[in-house]
Design a protein around this motif. Sequence first.
Motif, mmCIF file in Angstrom:
data_model
loop_
_atom_site.group_PDB
_atom_site.id
_atom_site.type_symbol
_atom_site.label_atom_id
_atom_site.label_comp_id
_atom_site.label_asym_id
_atom_site.label_seq_id
_atom_site.Cartn_x
_atom_site.Cartn_y
_atom_site.Cartn_z
ATOM 1 N N ARG A 109 0.812 6.642 -7.046
ATOM 2 C CA ARG A 109 -0.343 7.497 -7.344
ATOM 3 C C ARG A 109 0.024 8.962 -7.215
ATOM 4 N NH1 ARG A 109 -3.457 3.537 -3.671
ATOM 5 N NH2 ARG A 109 -4.225 1.973 -5.147
ATOM 6 N N ARG B 59 0.745 4.309 -2.839
ATOM 7 C CA ARG B 59 0.544 5.734 -2.563
ATOM 8 C C ARG B 59 1.625 6.568 -3.245
ATOM 9 N NH1 ARG B 59 -0.924 3.585 2.578
ATOM 10 N NH2 ARG B 59 1.187 3.897 3.385
ATOM 11 N N ARG B 60 2.874 6.095 -3.224
ATOM 12 C CA ARG B 60 3.956 6.829 -3.886
ATOM 13 C C ARG B 60 3.717 6.914 -5.390
ATOM 14 N NH1 ARG B 60 9.522 4.158 -2.425
ATOM 15 N NH2 ARG B 60 10.286 5.975 -3.595
ATOM 16 N N GLU C 224 0.830 -1.205 0.000
ATOM 17 C CA GLU C 224 0.000 0.000 0.000
ATOM 18 C C GLU C 224 0.864 1.254 0.000
ATOM 19 O OE1 GLU C 224 -3.106 0.342 -0.388
ATOM 20 O OE2 GLU C 224 -3.915 -1.673 -0.084
ATOM 21 N N SER C 225 1.985 1.222 0.704
ATOM 22 C CA SER C 225 2.846 2.406 0.740
ATOM 23 C C SER C 225 3.419 2.711 -0.635
ATOM 24 C CB SER C 225 3.969 2.209 1.762
ATOM 25 O OG SER C 225 4.838 1.163 1.377
#
Length: 366
Positions: free
Chosen positions: A154, A151-152, A147-148
């Motif tokens: 996106r 996020r980067r 997930e991390s």
Amino acid sequence: MTVGPRPPRVLLLTGSPLDGADGADVALARDVLGALPDMDFLWFRQWPARRGRPPPPAGRAIRLWTPGGSPHGRPVVLQATLAGAVAARRADLVHAFVTVGQAFPAFSWLRPLMLGARPVVHTVPGVDEARLLARTRPLGTTVALSESMARRLRAAHFGDVRVIPPMIRLSEWPFLPRPGGVPTVLYAGRLDPRGGVVTAVEAAAEAARSGAEFRLVLAVHGRPGQHTAALREELRERAGSGGLTDVEVRGRVDDMRALLASTHVLLFPPPVAGGTLDIPLTVLQALATGRPAVLSDLPQFADFGDAVLRAPAGDARRTGQQLAWLLEQPRVWDMLAERGRAAVEESFGPERFADRYGALYRELLA
């Protein structure tokens, strides 16, 4: 899941052959190939055939000449790029497994020329440096391992980003009892500071100064062009100057299962996010076999929750304290061993991996 009268043809685009290398891209591609048996996969194979991983039993091979017996290096990457551009015209879907490294921005801008109009899935094993994202275009639908990382990506305008964690075949990595004797602490990873080996040695020295007794094993592999013998000798000298007396520095591990069977704790403290697989397979293998891990407090490791111990990235003192405390607490060791196995079973099993990639393939092929 069909396109016309034949199975969908999928090109697995990797930077090295699937039967000759140990890279993250190769491991992920082999797992996808094995997880989706109803696909007609095209994949790269080294030529002439040499020792290495056995070739996948399914799909069709595209031979790449591997000069000097090495499945890595620029000649092989260039062949893979050109062969991939040709094979993409015969595929219904292209699945690229490419780290965002120095050469990736240029490749991403050439994507229409190289890969044509076929739908593309891009699984991102990792990002070497965050600044590269600003110069990169998405290849198609992007898959992050955590997930991390999603996020980067996106935030860097990659658009459609899905999260599919890597998989581990639980039957091949059974839960093992705690070994006896003097505890063994293992670091397995890159032979450079960004991989965390220097922090691992310094943390081990801190744990030893606090009274912990253990044997340290550094299983380190180099990158092409590195002077591995000299770098390993530097690690031995660093360990000795830190007061560590029982240290083994070794290269490639041919039998990770046997090494983990004799290991008590995995020590993996990369100081920065980048330069390695977003979710290292070694960490999953250790947790699956019931080996507690002390990791850096990097965002991608937050997905493990309370199944691991974490210390601030680059903080060798705090990392060493965590290691020493764990070695002195057998009940905590048992608890973390069980939590680690449960976390892998819940989030990194092969069924979940196959379901998610299968659904993504069906969506794009439709």
